[in-house]
Design a protein around this motif. Structure first.
Motif, short mmCIF file in Angstrom:
data_model
loop_
_atom_site.label_atom_id
_atom_site.label_comp_id
_atom_site.label_asym_id
_atom_site.label_seq_id
_atom_site.Cartn_x
_atom_site.Cartn_y
_atom_site.Cartn_z
N GLY A 46 27.65 -40.16 32.46
CA GLY A 46 26.65 -40.27 33.49
C GLY A 46 26.28 -38.90 34.00
N SER A 47 25.86 -38.81 35.25
CA SER A 47 25.37 -37.55 35.80
C SER A 47 26.39 -36.83 36.68
N ALA A 48 27.56 -37.44 36.89
CA ALA A 48 28.54 -36.85 37.79
C ALA A 48 29.58 -35.99 37.07
N TYR A 49 29.92 -36.34 35.84
CA TYR A 49 31.04 -35.67 35.16
C TYR A 49 30.66 -35.20 33.76
N PHE A 50 29.39 -34.89 33.54
CA PHE A 50 28.99 -34.58 32.17
C PHE A 50 29.63 -33.32 31.62
N ASP A 51 30.11 -32.43 32.49
CA ASP A 51 30.84 -31.25 32.01
C ASP A 51 32.15 -31.64 31.35
N ASP A 85 19.41 -34.81 47.21
CA ASP A 85 19.94 -34.13 48.39
C ASP A 85 21.07 -34.94 49.00
N GLY A 86 21.92 -35.51 48.14
CA GLY A 86 23.00 -36.34 48.64
C GLY A 86 24.13 -36.44 47.65
N PHE A 87 24.28 -37.61 47.04
CA PHE A 87 25.41 -37.88 46.17
C PHE A 87 25.53 -36.89 45.02
N TYR A 88 24.45 -36.71 44.27
CA TYR A 88 24.53 -35.82 43.10
C TYR A 88 24.57 -34.35 43.50
N ARG A 89 23.97 -34.02 44.62
CA ARG A 89 24.10 -32.64 45.11
C ARG A 89 25.58 -32.29 45.31
N GLY A 90 26.36 -33.27 45.76
CA GLY A 90 27.76 -33.01 46.04
C GLY A 90 28.68 -33.11 44.85
N ILE A 91 28.32 -33.92 43.84
CA ILE A 91 29.26 -34.21 42.76
C ILE A 91 28.85 -33.66 41.40
N SER A 92 27.58 -33.36 41.20
CA SER A 92 27.11 -32.91 39.89
C SER A 92 27.77 -31.59 39.49
N PRO A 93 28.04 -31.43 38.19
CA PRO A 93 28.56 -30.15 37.72
C PRO A 93 27.62 -28.98 37.97
N LEU A 94 26.34 -29.28 38.19
CA LEU A 94 25.37 -28.24 38.52
C LEU A 94 24.77 -28.50 39.90
N GLY A 95 25.61 -29.03 40.81
CA GLY A 95 25.21 -29.25 42.19
C GLY A 95 25.67 -28.10 43.07
N GLU A 96 25.77 -28.38 44.37
CA GLU A 96 26.09 -27.30 45.31
C GLU A 96 27.52 -26.79 45.13
N HIS A 97 28.41 -27.60 44.56
CA HIS A 97 29.77 -27.16 44.26
C HIS A 97 29.92 -27.03 42.74
N ALA A 98 29.06 -26.26 42.15
CA ALA A 98 28.92 -26.21 40.69
C ALA A 98 30.24 -25.93 39.99
N ARG A 99 30.54 -26.76 39.00
CA ARG A 99 31.71 -26.55 38.14
C ARG A 99 31.32 -25.81 36.87
N ILE A 100 30.03 -25.58 36.66
CA ILE A 100 29.54 -24.86 35.50
C ILE A 100 29.02 -23.51 35.98
N SER A 101 29.45 -22.46 35.33
CA SER A 101 29.01 -21.12 35.69
C SER A 101 27.99 -20.61 34.68
N GLY A 102 27.22 -19.62 35.09
CA GLY A 102 26.28 -18.97 34.19
C GLY A 102 24.90 -19.59 34.15
N LEU A 103 24.69 -20.69 34.89
CA LEU A 103 23.38 -21.32 34.94
C LEU A 103 23.00 -21.57 36.40
N PRO A 104 21.71 -21.59 36.70
CA PRO A 104 21.30 -21.96 38.06
C PRO A 104 21.62 -23.43 38.32
N THR A 105 21.86 -23.77 39.56
CA THR A 105 22.11 -25.16 39.90
C THR A 105 20.81 -25.96 39.85
N PHE A 106 20.97 -27.27 39.75
CA PHE A 106 19.81 -28.14 39.81
C PHE A 106 19.15 -28.06 41.19
N ARG A 107 17.88 -28.42 41.23
CA ARG A 107 17.13 -28.47 42.49
C ARG A 107 16.66 -29.89 42.75
#
Length: 428
Positions: free
Chosen positions: A260-265, A294-316
Protein backbone atom coordinates in the motif's frame (compact mmCIF):
# COMPACT_ATOMS: atom_id res chain seq x y z
CA UNK A 1 4.07 -0.44 -19.26
CA UNK A 2 0.32 -0.66 -19.72
CA UNK A 3 -1.52 1.20 -22.43
CA UNK A 4 -4.59 3.41 -22.25
CA UNK A 5 -6.92 4.72 -24.94
CA UNK A 6 -5.71 8.31 -25.10
CA UNK A 7 -8.47 9.32 -27.48
CA UNK A 8 -11.05 8.22 -24.89
CA UNK A 9 -9.27 10.26 -22.23
CA UNK A 10 -9.09 13.27 -24.55
CA UNK A 11 -12.83 13.02 -25.16
CA UNK A 12 -13.43 13.84 -21.51
CA UNK A 13 -12.79 17.46 -22.46
CA UNK A 14 -15.80 17.31 -24.75
CA UNK A 15 -18.20 16.64 -21.89
CA UNK A 16 -20.54 19.51 -21.15
CA UNK A 17 -20.60 21.02 -17.70
CA UNK A 18 -23.97 21.34 -15.99
CA UNK A 19 -25.79 21.02 -12.67
CA UNK A 20 -24.38 17.53 -12.07
CA UNK A 21 -20.98 18.92 -11.10
CA UNK A 22 -21.14 20.64 -7.74
CA UNK A 23 -19.20 23.79 -7.02
CA UNK A 24 -18.62 24.90 -10.58
CA UNK A 25 -19.62 28.37 -11.82
CA UNK A 26 -23.02 28.66 -13.46
CA UNK A 27 -21.19 30.51 -16.23
CA UNK A 28 -19.59 27.22 -17.25
CA UNK A 29 -22.91 25.42 -17.62
CA UNK A 30 -23.44 24.42 -21.22
CA UNK A 31 -19.76 24.74 -22.07
CA UNK A 32 -17.52 21.79 -22.72
CA UNK A 33 -14.69 21.19 -20.30
CA UNK A 34 -12.28 22.40 -22.98
CA UNK A 35 -14.26 25.60 -23.49
CA UNK A 36 -14.38 26.27 -19.76
CA UNK A 37 -10.63 25.71 -19.41
CA UNK A 38 -9.93 28.11 -22.27
CA UNK A 39 -11.26 30.93 -20.09
CA UNK A 40 -8.69 30.06 -17.35
CA UNK A 41 -11.27 30.48 -14.59
CA UNK A 42 -10.24 31.79 -11.16
CA UNK A 43 -11.45 29.99 -8.04
CA UNK A 44 -12.24 33.19 -6.20
CA UNK A 45 -13.48 35.61 -8.84
CA UNK A 46 -15.28 33.59 -11.48
CA UNK A 47 -18.28 32.17 -9.69
CA UNK A 48 -17.18 28.92 -8.07
CA UNK A 49 -19.39 28.11 -5.08
CA UNK A 50 -18.42 26.31 -1.92
CA UNK A 51 -17.72 23.88 -0.60
CA UNK A 52 -15.11 22.98 -3.16
CA UNK A 53 -12.26 20.48 -3.24
CA UNK A 54 -9.42 21.37 -5.59
CA UNK A 55 -6.26 19.66 -6.75
CA UNK A 56 -2.78 21.18 -6.96
CA UNK A 57 -1.57 20.26 -10.44
CA UNK A 58 2.10 20.99 -9.73
CA UNK A 59 2.03 18.90 -6.55
CA UNK A 60 0.57 15.97 -8.48
CA UNK A 61 3.36 16.21 -11.05
CA UNK A 62 5.95 16.41 -8.28
CA UNK A 63 4.56 13.29 -6.59
CA UNK A 64 4.35 11.34 -9.86
CA UNK A 65 7.95 12.09 -10.81
CA UNK A 66 9.27 11.50 -7.29
CA UNK A 67 7.66 8.08 -7.01
CA UNK A 68 8.77 7.14 -10.50
CA UNK A 69 12.40 7.98 -9.75
CA UNK A 70 12.32 6.06 -6.49
CA UNK A 71 10.77 2.92 -8.02
CA UNK A 72 13.36 2.92 -10.79
CA UNK A 73 16.17 3.29 -8.26
CA UNK A 74 14.82 0.37 -6.21
CA UNK A 75 14.25 -1.97 -9.14
CA UNK A 76 10.51 -2.34 -8.58
CA UNK A 77 7.56 -1.62 -10.85
CA UNK A 78 4.45 0.23 -9.79
CA UNK A 79 0.84 -0.78 -10.42
CA UNK A 80 -0.87 1.97 -8.42
CA UNK A 81 -4.29 1.32 -6.99
CA UNK A 82 -6.66 3.32 -9.14
CA UNK A 83 -9.46 3.20 -6.56
CA UNK A 84 -7.82 6.22 -4.94
CA UNK A 85 -8.93 8.56 -7.71
CA UNK A 86 -10.92 6.58 -10.32
CA UNK A 87 -9.72 9.30 -12.69
CA UNK A 88 -8.60 8.13 -16.16
CA UNK A 89 -6.75 11.43 -16.72
CA UNK A 90 -4.61 10.68 -13.69
CA UNK A 91 -4.20 7.04 -14.77
CA UNK A 92 -2.75 8.33 -18.04
CA UNK A 93 -0.32 10.59 -16.20
CA UNK A 94 0.73 7.71 -13.96
CA UNK A 95 1.35 5.51 -16.99
CA UNK A 96 3.31 8.33 -18.63
CA UNK A 97 5.56 8.25 -15.56
CA UNK A 98 6.32 4.58 -16.13
CA UNK A 99 3.68 2.70 -14.17
CA UNK A 100 3.58 -0.95 -15.20
CA UNK A 101 -0.16 -1.46 -14.65
CA UNK A 102 -3.13 -0.03 -12.76
CA UNK A 103 -4.72 -1.94 -9.89
CA UNK A 104 -8.45 -2.22 -9.29
CA UNK A 105 -10.55 -3.46 -6.39
CA UNK A 106 -13.74 -4.81 -7.96
CA UNK A 107 -15.55 -5.61 -11.17
CA UNK A 108 -17.31 -2.25 -11.51
CA UNK A 109 -14.00 -0.42 -11.35
CA UNK A 110 -12.56 -2.92 -13.81
CA UNK A 111 -15.29 -2.03 -16.31
CA UNK A 112 -14.37 1.65 -16.02
CA UNK A 113 -10.73 0.79 -16.71
CA UNK A 114 -11.63 -1.22 -19.77
CA UNK A 115 -13.90 1.55 -21.06
CA UNK A 116 -10.75 3.66 -21.25
CA UNK A 117 -8.70 0.89 -22.84
CA UNK A 118 -6.37 0.00 -19.98
CA UNK A 119 -4.40 -2.96 -21.24
CA UNK A 120 -2.75 -4.31 -18.06
CA UNK A 121 -4.80 -4.52 -14.89
CA UNK A 122 -4.38 -6.21 -11.52
CA UNK A 123 -7.48 -6.89 -9.44
CA UNK A 124 -6.42 -6.97 -5.80
CA UNK A 125 -9.14 -9.33 -4.62
CA UNK A 126 -10.49 -12.80 -5.28
CA UNK A 127 -13.08 -12.41 -8.04
CA UNK A 128 -15.85 -14.96 -7.57
CA UNK A 129 -18.88 -13.15 -9.02
CA UNK A 130 -20.04 -15.36 -11.89
CA UNK A 131 -21.47 -12.49 -13.95
CA UNK A 132 -18.27 -10.51 -13.60
CA UNK A 133 -16.16 -13.51 -14.52
CA UNK A 134 -18.18 -14.21 -17.66
CA UNK A 135 -17.83 -10.55 -18.69
CA UNK A 136 -14.07 -10.75 -17.98
CA UNK A 137 -13.78 -13.87 -20.13
CA UNK A 138 -15.36 -12.03 -23.05
CA UNK A 139 -12.97 -9.11 -22.59
CA UNK A 140 -9.97 -11.45 -22.59
CA UNK A 141 -11.26 -13.46 -25.55
CA UNK A 142 -11.91 -10.32 -27.61
CA UNK A 143 -8.63 -8.54 -26.87
CA UNK A 144 -5.42 -10.56 -27.09
CA UNK A 145 -3.43 -7.56 -25.80
CA UNK A 146 -5.41 -7.35 -22.55
CA UNK A 147 -3.36 -8.60 -19.57
CA UNK A 148 -5.23 -9.32 -16.35
CA UNK A 149 -4.62 -11.06 -13.07
CA UNK A 150 -6.47 -11.31 -9.77
CA UNK A 151 -5.98 -12.91 -6.37
CA UNK A 152 -7.11 -16.32 -5.11
CA UNK A 153 -7.05 -17.21 -1.42
CA UNK A 154 -9.24 -20.31 -1.06
CA UNK A 155 -9.93 -23.60 -2.76
CA UNK A 156 -13.61 -22.67 -2.80
CA UNK A 157 -12.77 -19.48 -4.66
CA UNK A 158 -10.83 -21.46 -7.26
CA UNK A 159 -13.80 -23.79 -7.70
CA UNK A 160 -16.23 -20.90 -8.20
CA UNK A 161 -13.95 -19.22 -10.71
CA UNK A 162 -13.43 -22.44 -12.65
CA UNK A 163 -17.17 -23.06 -12.83
CA UNK A 164 -17.98 -19.53 -14.03
CA UNK A 165 -15.22 -19.56 -16.66
CA UNK A 166 -16.32 -22.73 -18.45
CA UNK A 167 -16.06 -22.19 -22.19
CA UNK A 168 -13.64 -19.26 -21.98
CA UNK A 169 -10.90 -19.44 -24.59
CA UNK A 170 -8.24 -17.71 -22.48
CA UNK A 171 -7.43 -18.74 -18.91
CA UNK A 172 -7.42 -16.11 -16.17
CA UNK A 173 -4.09 -15.40 -14.52
CA UNK A 174 -4.13 -15.54 -10.73
CA UNK A 175 -1.74 -14.97 -7.87
CA UNK A 176 -2.11 -16.76 -4.55
CA UNK A 177 -2.78 -14.24 -1.82
CA UNK A 178 -1.10 -14.78 1.52
CA UNK A 179 -2.74 -13.02 4.43
CA UNK A 180 -1.97 -12.98 8.12
CA UNK A 181 -3.91 -13.23 11.35
CA UNK A 182 -5.32 -9.81 12.13
CA UNK A 183 -5.03 -8.80 8.49
CA UNK A 184 -7.60 -8.63 5.74
CA UNK A 185 -8.09 -11.29 3.04
CA UNK A 186 -5.62 -13.99 2.05
CA UNK A 187 -4.81 -17.54 3.09
CA UNK A 188 -3.82 -17.43 6.74
CA UNK A 189 -0.83 -19.74 6.54
CA UNK A 190 1.57 -21.15 4.00
CA UNK A 191 0.16 -24.72 3.90
CA UNK A 192 -3.29 -23.30 3.10
CA UNK A 193 -1.80 -21.06 0.40
CA UNK A 194 -0.01 -24.04 -1.14
CA UNK A 195 -3.29 -25.97 -1.21
CA UNK A 196 -4.88 -23.04 -3.05
CA UNK A 197 -2.02 -23.08 -5.56
CA UNK A 198 -2.53 -26.81 -6.13
CA UNK A 199 -6.20 -26.16 -6.84
CA UNK A 200 -5.22 -23.53 -9.40
CA UNK A 201 -2.87 -25.98 -11.11
CA UNK A 202 -5.75 -28.44 -11.41
CA UNK A 203 -8.08 -25.85 -12.91
CA UNK A 204 -8.39 -25.65 -16.72
CA UNK A 205 -9.57 -22.04 -16.43
CA UNK A 206 -6.77 -20.50 -14.34
CA UNK A 207 -3.01 -19.95 -14.56
CA UNK A 208 -0.77 -19.50 -11.52
CA UNK A 209 1.49 -16.49 -12.20
CA UNK A 210 2.66 -15.35 -8.78
CA UNK A 211 2.07 -14.47 -5.14
CA UNK A 212 0.25 -11.45 -3.73
CA UNK A 213 -0.54 -9.79 -0.44
CA UNK A 214 -1.32 -6.62 1.44
CA UNK A 215 0.55 -5.42 4.50
CA UNK A 216 -1.41 -2.25 5.21
CA UNK A 217 -4.05 -3.93 7.37
CA UNK A 218 -1.42 -5.29 9.74
CA UNK A 219 -0.34 -1.94 11.20
CA UNK A 220 -1.49 1.64 11.41
CA UNK A 221 1.60 3.60 12.40
CA UNK A 222 5.34 3.73 11.74
CA UNK A 223 6.50 2.44 15.10
CA UNK A 224 9.28 -0.13 15.31
CA UNK A 225 6.72 -2.74 16.35
CA UNK A 226 4.54 -1.98 13.33
CA UNK A 227 7.45 -2.07 10.90
CA UNK A 228 8.66 -5.34 12.41
CA UNK A 229 5.20 -6.84 11.83
CA UNK A 230 5.33 -5.75 8.19
CA UNK A 231 8.82 -7.22 7.75
CA UNK A 232 7.71 -10.52 9.28
CA UNK A 233 4.81 -10.71 6.87
CA UNK A 234 7.09 -9.98 3.91
CA UNK A 235 9.34 -12.83 5.00
CA UNK A 236 6.31 -15.14 4.86
CA UNK A 237 5.48 -13.92 1.34
CA UNK A 238 9.03 -14.77 0.33
CA UNK A 239 8.76 -18.19 1.94
CA UNK A 240 5.58 -18.96 0.02
CA UNK A 241 7.08 -17.79 -3.27
CA UNK A 242 10.07 -20.08 -2.79
CA UNK A 243 7.81 -23.00 -1.88
CA UNK A 244 5.87 -22.52 -5.13
CA UNK A 245 8.82 -21.84 -7.42
CA UNK A 246 8.29 -24.92 -9.58
CA UNK A 247 4.56 -24.36 -9.99
CA UNK A 248 4.35 -20.97 -11.72
CA UNK A 249 3.02 -20.92 -15.27
CA UNK A 250 5.71 -18.54 -16.55
CA UNK A 251 9.04 -19.13 -14.80
CA UNK A 252 10.52 -16.16 -16.65
CA UNK A 253 8.13 -13.71 -14.91
CA UNK A 254 6.88 -14.55 -11.46
CA UNK A 255 4.78 -11.66 -10.15
CA UNK A 256 5.20 -10.94 -6.46
CA UNK A 257 3.05 -8.00 -5.49
CA UNK A 258 2.57 -6.36 -2.11
CA UNK A 259 2.28 -2.81 -1.00
CA UNK A 260 0.00 0.00 0.00
CA UNK A 261 1.07 3.61 0.50
CA UNK A 262 2.24 3.42 4.12
CA UNK A 263 5.11 0.91 4.03
CA UNK A 264 6.23 0.72 0.42
CA UNK A 265 9.87 1.25 1.44
CA UNK A 266 9.88 -1.92 3.53
CA UNK A 267 7.96 -3.78 0.85
CA UNK A 268 10.50 -2.81 -1.80
CA UNK A 269 13.37 -3.90 0.43
CA UNK A 270 11.63 -7.22 1.04
CA UNK A 271 10.85 -7.88 -2.60
CA UNK A 272 14.24 -6.93 -4.03
CA UNK A 273 16.43 -9.19 -1.93
CA UNK A 274 18.08 -11.92 -4.06
CA UNK A 275 15.62 -14.58 -5.18
CA UNK A 276 18.12 -17.13 -6.38
CA UNK A 277 16.86 -18.86 -9.50
CA UNK A 278 13.33 -17.39 -9.32
CA UNK A 279 12.72 -14.63 -11.87
CA UNK A 280 10.60 -12.33 -9.73
CA UNK A 281 8.94 -9.18 -10.99
CA UNK A 282 8.43 -7.11 -7.80
CA UNK A 283 5.23 -5.06 -8.08
CA UNK A 284 4.11 -2.32 -5.70
CA UNK A 285 0.49 -1.14 -5.65
CA UNK A 286 0.78 2.17 -3.75
CA UNK A 287 -1.95 4.55 -4.92
CA UNK A 288 -2.33 7.43 -2.46
CA UNK A 289 1.05 8.93 -3.41
CA UNK A 290 -0.53 10.67 -6.41
CA UNK A 291 -2.04 13.35 -4.17
CA UNK A 292 -0.54 12.45 -0.78
CA UNK A 293 -2.44 14.30 2.01
CA UNK A 294 -2.31 16.54 5.06
CA UNK A 295 -3.10 13.83 7.57
CA UNK A 296 -2.65 10.08 7.71
CA UNK A 297 -0.21 9.66 4.83
CA UNK A 298 1.68 12.81 5.71
CA UNK A 299 2.49 11.14 9.02
CA UNK A 300 3.14 7.56 7.91
CA UNK A 301 4.36 7.61 4.30
CA UNK A 302 8.03 6.78 3.68
CA UNK A 303 8.14 10.10 1.81
CA UNK A 304 6.00 12.03 4.29
CA UNK A 305 6.98 14.53 6.96
CA UNK A 306 8.88 11.82 8.88
CA UNK A 307 10.56 10.50 5.74
CA UNK A 308 12.20 7.10 6.02
CA UNK A 309 13.69 7.50 2.53
CA UNK A 310 16.63 9.83 2.06
CA UNK A 311 17.90 11.52 -1.08
CA UNK A 312 14.50 12.46 -2.52
CA UNK A 313 12.10 15.33 -1.82
CA UNK A 314 9.06 14.42 0.23
CA UNK A 315 5.63 14.16 -1.31
CA UNK A 316 3.41 17.25 -1.38
CA UNK A 317 -0.27 17.31 -0.58
CA UNK A 318 -2.27 18.00 -3.73
CA UNK A 319 -5.66 18.21 -1.97
CA UNK A 320 -7.31 21.29 -0.53
CA UNK A 321 -10.90 22.11 0.37
CA UNK A 322 -12.37 25.58 0.53
CA UNK A 323 -15.41 26.23 2.72
CA UNK A 324 -17.13 29.41 3.83
CA UNK A 325 -17.91 30.44 7.36
CA UNK A 326 -21.70 30.36 7.36
CA UNK A 327 -22.30 30.99 11.07
CA UNK A 328 -20.44 32.16 14.16
CA UNK A 329 -22.86 31.55 17.01
CA UNK A 330 -20.16 31.78 19.69
CA UNK A 331 -16.88 33.67 19.93
CA UNK A 332 -14.91 30.43 19.75
CA UNK A 333 -17.14 28.49 17.34
CA UNK A 334 -17.73 28.84 13.62
CA UNK A 335 -19.66 26.58 11.29
CA UNK A 336 -18.23 25.86 7.82
CA UNK A 337 -20.14 24.86 4.71
CA UNK A 338 -18.39 21.52 4.31
CA UNK A 339 -19.31 18.14 5.73
CA UNK A 340 -19.00 14.40 5.40
CA UNK A 341 -20.65 14.55 1.97
CA UNK A 342 -17.77 16.69 0.71
CA UNK A 343 -14.52 15.70 2.45
CA UNK A 344 -12.82 12.76 4.11
CA UNK A 345 -13.17 12.22 7.84
CA UNK A 346 -12.31 8.53 8.38
CA UNK A 347 -8.56 9.03 8.94
CA UNK A 348 -8.58 12.47 10.54
CA UNK A 349 -10.65 15.62 10.27
CA UNK A 350 -9.81 18.48 7.88
CA UNK A 351 -6.97 20.75 8.96
CA UNK A 352 -7.56 24.55 8.82
CA UNK A 353 -4.56 26.07 7.05
CA UNK A 354 -5.60 29.26 5.26
CA UNK A 355 -8.13 32.04 5.61
CA UNK A 356 -9.33 34.19 2.71
CA UNK A 357 -10.97 37.54 3.37
CA UNK A 358 -11.56 40.66 1.30
CA UNK A 359 -7.90 41.48 1.98
CA UNK A 360 -6.59 38.24 0.41
CA UNK A 361 -5.34 34.86 1.59
CA UNK A 362 -3.08 34.27 4.59
CA UNK A 363 -2.09 31.46 6.95
CA UNK A 364 -4.53 30.47 9.68
CA UNK A 365 -3.28 29.16 13.01
CA UNK A 366 -4.93 28.28 16.28
CA UNK A 367 -8.09 26.82 14.76
CA UNK A 368 -9.25 23.20 14.71
CA UNK A 369 -12.07 21.26 13.11
CA UNK A 370 -13.51 19.23 15.96
CA UNK A 371 -16.50 17.52 14.33
CA UNK A 372 -18.36 17.12 11.04
CA UNK A 373 -22.03 16.66 10.19
CA UNK A 374 -23.34 15.77 6.76
CA UNK A 375 -23.00 19.36 5.50
CA UNK A 376 -21.23 21.28 8.28
CA UNK A 377 -17.88 21.34 10.02
CA UNK A 378 -17.39 22.71 13.54
CA UNK A 379 -14.41 25.06 13.69
CA UNK A 380 -13.02 25.88 17.13
CA UNK A 381 -11.46 29.35 16.97
CA UNK A 382 -8.31 29.71 19.00
CA UNK A 383 -7.07 32.80 20.80
CA UNK A 384 -5.79 35.44 18.39
CA UNK A 385 -7.53 34.01 15.32
CA UNK A 386 -9.93 36.41 13.60
CA UNK A 387 -12.60 34.40 11.80
CA UNK A 388 -15.81 36.07 10.64
CA UNK A 389 -18.98 35.03 8.84
CA UNK A 390 -18.32 35.13 5.11
CA UNK A 391 -14.60 34.30 5.35
CA UNK A 392 -13.29 31.32 3.39
CA UNK A 393 -11.21 28.63 5.11
CA UNK A 394 -8.68 26.54 3.21
CA UNK A 395 -8.47 23.04 4.63
CA UNK A 396 -5.92 20.27 4.27
CA UNK A 397 -7.49 16.82 3.93
CA UNK A 398 -6.53 13.37 5.15
CA UNK A 399 -6.90 10.09 3.24
CA UNK A 400 -7.42 10.84 -0.47
CA UNK A 401 -9.22 7.54 -1.06
CA UNK A 402 -12.35 8.94 0.62
CA UNK A 403 -12.20 12.40 -0.98
CA UNK A 404 -12.33 11.70 -4.71
CA UNK A 405 -15.50 9.61 -4.48
CA UNK A 406 -17.42 12.69 -3.35
CA UNK A 407 -16.64 14.72 -6.49
CA UNK A 408 -17.36 14.00 -10.16
CA UNK A 409 -15.36 16.91 -11.59
CA UNK A 410 -12.47 18.41 -9.65
CA UNK A 411 -10.73 21.67 -10.58
CA UNK A 412 -6.94 21.44 -10.68
CA UNK A 413 -5.18 24.74 -10.05
CA UNK A 414 -1.80 25.99 -11.16
CA UNK A 415 1.09 27.37 -9.15
CA UNK A 416 -0.84 30.45 -8.01
CA UNK A 417 -3.42 28.27 -6.26
CA UNK A 418 -6.26 30.10 -8.01
CA UNK A 419 -6.16 29.61 -11.78
CA UNK A 420 -7.85 26.42 -12.96
CA UNK A 421 -5.64 24.57 -15.43
CA UNK A 422 -7.59 21.31 -15.67
CA UNK A 423 -10.77 19.55 -14.62
CA UNK A 424 -10.34 15.95 -13.43
CA UNK A 425 -13.28 13.60 -14.06
CA UNK A 426 -13.89 10.72 -11.67
CA UNK A 427 -15.99 7.54 -12.08
CA UNK A 428 -17.20 6.00 -8.82
Amino acid sequence: MAGINRAAVDRLREERIDWRFKGLPDGTHGKTVAEALATRPNLFSDGFVGPLVVLDNDAIEHNLSTMSRWCESKGVVLAPHGKTTMAPQLFQRQLDHGCWAITTANASQLRVYRAFGLSRILLANQLVDASALRWLARELDNDPDFEFSCWVDSVRGVELMTEALQGARRPVDVTVELGAHGGRTGARDIPTAIAVAEAVLASPALRLVGVSGYEGALAHDASEQALAKVDSYLAAVRELTVALKDKFEDPDRVIVTVGGSAYFDHVADGLTQPWGDINVLPVLRSGAYVTHDDGFYRGISPLGEHARISGLPTFRSALRAWAQVTSKPEDTLALLTIGKRDASFDEGLPEPQLIRTADGTKSLTGCTVTAMNDQHSFLTIGEGADVQVGDWIGLGLSHPCTVFDKWQLLPAVGADGETVVDFIRTYF
